[in-house]
Design a protein around this motif. Structure first.
Motif, PDB file in Angstrom:
ATOM      1  N   ASP A 105       0.843  -1.185   0.000  1.00 31.64           N
ATOM      2  CA  ASP A 105       0.000   0.000   0.000  1.00 31.64           C
ATOM      3  C   ASP A 105       0.881   1.239   0.000  1.00 31.64           C
ATOM      4  N   SER A 106       0.269   2.394  -0.173  1.00 31.13           N
ATOM      5  CA  SER A 106       1.063   3.616  -0.376  1.00 31.13           C
ATOM      6  C   SER A 106       1.919   3.956   0.837  1.00 31.13           C
ATOM      7  N   ALA A 107       1.401   3.753   2.034  1.00 33.83           N
ATOM      8  CA  ALA A 107       2.179   4.074   3.238  1.00 33.83           C
ATOM      9  C   ALA A 107       3.381   3.145   3.367  1.00 33.83           C
ATOM     10  N   SER A 108       3.174   1.844   3.158  1.00 41.71           N
ATOM     11  CA  SER A 108       4.285   0.888   3.239  1.00 41.71           C
ATOM     12  C   SER A 108       5.280   1.130   2.122  1.00 41.71           C
ATOM     13  N   GLY A 109       4.771   1.482   0.943  1.00 46.91           N
ATOM     14  CA  GLY A 109       5.666   1.782  -0.169  1.00 46.91           C
ATOM     15  C   GLY A 109       6.553   2.976   0.122  1.00 46.91           C
ATOM     16  N   ALA A 110       5.987   4.009   0.741  1.00 44.72           N
ATOM     17  CA  ALA A 110       6.780   5.179   1.113  1.00 44.72           C
ATOM     18  C   ALA A 110       7.838   4.810   2.140  1.00 44.72           C
ATOM     19  N   ASP A 111       7.493   3.896   3.051  1.00 42.48           N
ATOM     20  CA  ASP A 111       8.439   3.431   4.063  1.00 42.48           C
ATOM     21  C   ASP A 111       9.619   2.719   3.408  1.00 42.48           C
ATOM     22  N   VAL A 112       9.342   1.853   2.431  1.00 36.89           N
ATOM     23  CA  VAL A 112      10.418   1.140   1.737  1.00 36.89           C
ATOM     24  C   VAL A 112      11.261   2.109   0.909  1.00 36.89           C
ATOM     25  N   ALA A 113      10.621   3.096   0.300  1.00 37.30           N
ATOM     26  CA  ALA A 113      11.378   4.098  -0.447  1.00 37.30           C
ATOM     27  C   ALA A 113      12.340   4.843   0.469  1.00 37.30           C
ATOM     28  N   ASP A 114      11.861   5.216   1.651  1.00 34.60           N
ATOM     29  CA  ASP A 114      12.735   5.888   2.613  1.00 34.60           C
ATOM     30  C   ASP A 114      13.892   4.978   3.031  1.00 34.60           C
ATOM     31  N   LEU A 115      13.609   3.696   3.183  1.00 36.73           N
ATOM     32  CA  LEU A 115      14.657   2.746   3.558  1.00 36.73           C
ATOM     33  C   LEU A 115      15.729   2.660   2.478  1.00 36.73           C
ATOM     34  N   LEU A 116      15.328   2.561   1.222  1.00 33.76           N
ATOM     35  CA  LEU A 116      16.310   2.502   0.131  1.00 33.76           C
ATOM     36  C   LEU A 116      17.147   3.776   0.085  1.00 33.76           C
ATOM     37  N   THR A 117      16.505   4.901   0.324  1.00 36.68           N
ATOM     38  CA  THR A 117      17.233   6.178   0.352  1.00 36.68           C
ATOM     39  C   THR A 117      18.263   6.184   1.470  1.00 36.68           C
ATOM     40  N   GLU A 118      17.852   5.694   2.641  1.00 35.70           N
ATOM     41  CA  GLU A 118      18.761   5.643   3.796  1.00 35.70           C
ATOM     42  C   GLU A 118      19.945   4.715   3.530  1.00 35.70           C
ATOM     43  N   LEU A 119      19.672   3.552   2.938  1.00 39.00           N
ATOM     44  CA  LEU A 119      20.742   2.613   2.620  1.00 39.00           C
ATOM     45  C   LEU A 119      21.743   3.240   1.662  1.00 39.00           C
ATOM     46  N   ASN A 120      21.244   3.924   0.647  1.00 40.33           N
ATOM     47  CA  ASN A 120      22.146   4.571  -0.304  1.00 40.33           C
ATOM     48  C   ASN A 120      22.950   5.676   0.362  1.00 40.33           C
ATOM     49  N   ALA A 121      22.314   6.433   1.258  1.00 38.41           N
ATOM     50  CA  ALA A 121      23.034   7.487   1.976  1.00 38.41           C
ATOM     51  C   ALA A 121      24.156   6.914   2.824  1.00 38.41           C
ATOM     52  N   ASP A 122      23.993   5.650   3.263  1.00 31.65           N
ATOM     53  CA  ASP A 122      25.032   4.972   4.042  1.00 31.65           C
ATOM     54  C   ASP A 122      26.089   4.311   3.160  1.00 31.65           C
ATOM     55  N   GLY A 123      25.974   4.493   1.828  1.00 30.31           N
ATOM     56  CA  GLY A 123      27.007   4.009   0.921  1.00 30.31           C
ATOM     57  C   GLY A 123      26.647   2.814   0.067  1.00 30.31           C
ATOM     58  N   GLN A 124      25.445   2.251   0.244  1.00 32.07           N
ATOM     59  CA  GLN A 124      25.047   1.077  -0.523  1.00 32.07           C
ATOM     60  C   GLN A 124      24.697   1.457  -1.960  1.00 32.07           C
ATOM     61  N   THR A 125      25.284   0.774  -2.924  1.00 36.77           N
ATOM     62  CA  THR A 125      24.908   0.966  -4.323  1.00 36.77           C
ATOM     63  C   THR A 125      23.574   0.276  -4.565  1.00 36.77           C
ATOM     64  N   VAL A 126      22.636   1.010  -5.172  1.00 32.19           N
ATOM     65  CA  VAL A 126      21.285   0.499  -5.391  1.00 32.19           C
ATOM     66  C   VAL A 126      20.917   0.663  -6.858  1.00 32.19           C
ATOM     67  N   VAL A 127      20.425  -0.408  -7.465  1.00 32.13           N
ATOM     68  CA  VAL A 127      19.813  -0.333  -8.793  1.00 32.13           C
ATOM     69  C   VAL A 127      18.363  -0.759  -8.633  1.00 32.13           C
ATOM     70  N   LEU A 128      17.468   0.144  -8.953  1.00 32.73           N
ATOM     71  CA  LEU A 128      16.036  -0.036  -8.761  1.00 32.73           C
ATOM     72  C   LEU A 128      15.361  -0.176 -10.118  1.00 32.73           C
ATOM     73  N   VAL A 129      14.660  -1.276 -10.332  1.00 29.53           N
ATOM     74  CA  VAL A 129      13.878  -1.480 -11.550  1.00 29.53           C
ATOM     75  C   VAL A 129      12.420  -1.257 -11.197  1.00 29.53           C
ATOM     76  N   THR A 130      11.772  -0.317 -11.878  1.00 26.98           N
ATOM     77  CA  THR A 130      10.419   0.047 -11.469  1.00 26.98           C
ATOM     78  C   THR A 130       9.634   0.691 -12.604  1.00 26.98           C
ATOM     79  N   HIS A 131       8.295   0.577 -12.509  1.00 28.69           N
ATOM     80  CA  HIS A 131       7.379   1.353 -13.337  1.00 28.69           C
ATOM     81  C   HIS A 131       6.996   2.655 -12.649  1.00 28.69           C
ATOM     82  N   ASP A 132       7.303   2.760 -11.363  1.00 26.88           N
ATOM     83  CA  ASP A 132       6.814   3.843 -10.516  1.00 26.88           C
ATOM     84  C   ASP A 132       7.766   5.039 -10.585  1.00 26.88           C
ATOM     85  N   LEU A 133       7.358   6.050 -11.333  1.00 27.57           N
ATOM     86  CA  LEU A 133       8.224   7.219 -11.511  1.00 27.57           C
ATOM     87  C   LEU A 133       8.411   7.984 -10.210  1.00 27.57           C
TER      88      LEU A 133
END
Length: 228
Positions: free
Chosen positions: A174-202
């Protein structure tokens, strides 16, 4: 400038007699980047992810990740490569429901030969870092979608891979959980993790990556750095 982590050079992949799923694609992703791969259905996004993950091989060109020529690996070598260098997060979590959260997270380390005590320590640290330590003894079916995706992320990070691949990670949320996961990916990248995200969601791409690669008909139609 940071070191290239992913390097695709003139990669082509064709299935049966149809048009190429990827056509002479060249792409570099550097350590510490967060890159979104977007495009319509059939554009080649999943093929690109599978080639980087060592789940498929190109018909032409080379795929190098973290110094490993992935396109030249056999089945056993590709499995070792994924355990060591790639963490994968999927739309539908792919957790084992008969195992507890802790057991799910520990599994990749055990498969890689890590001792039980060391693996459990690492898993505990990840669950604490991701805010789900209280669920260590629960089974995934008792968790919310967002919590299950956090477990999947912990499992993906278990062996400290240099690369995290996320394939539509909010597609089943759902939208709230999706926003939570988006924040998590952002946090991981800020900590140095390389992230490649495949998505339809602009919106997801805009929210948690700083570079967008658009595929159209198996080719790179756009590659731009964007601001969050």
């Amino acid at each position: 400038m940071s070191t290239p982590l992913i390097e695709l050079h003139d990669v082509t992949r064709r299935y049966e007699n149809g048009p190429p799923a990827l056509r002479e694609v060249s792409l570099t992703v550097r350590e510490g980047e967060a890159v979104a791969v977007i495009g319509p259905s059939g554009s080649g996004k999943s093929t690109l992810l599978n080639l980087v993950a060592g789940l498929d091989r190109p018909d032409a060109g080379t795929v190098t990740v973290a110094g490993t020529r992935v396109d030249g690996l056999g089945e056993a070598g590709a499995a070792r490569y994924r355990r060591a260098k790639v963490g994968m997060v999927f739309q539908f979590f792919n957790l084992l429901d008969d195992l507890t959260v802790l057991e799910n997270v520990v599994l990749p380390a055990r498969l890689a030969g890590t001792g039980r005590a060391q693996a459990r320590r690492r898993a505990g640290e990840l669950l604490e870092y991701l805010g789900i330590a209280r669920h260590a003894g629960a089974h995934p079916g008792r968790l919310s979608g967002g919590e299950r995706q956090r477990v999947a992320v912990a499992r993906a990070l278990m062996n400290r891979p240099p690369l995290l691949l996320a394939d539509e990670p909010t597609g089943a949320l759902d939208s709230a959980s999706g926003a939570d996961v988006a924040d998590l990916l952002t946090e991981l990248n800020a900590d140095g993790q390389t992230v490649v995200l495949v998505t339809h969601d602009l919106e997801l791409a805009r929210r948690c990556t700083s570079r967008t690669v658009r595929l159209v008909d198996g080719q790179v139609a756009l590659d731009e750095v964007v601001s969050r």
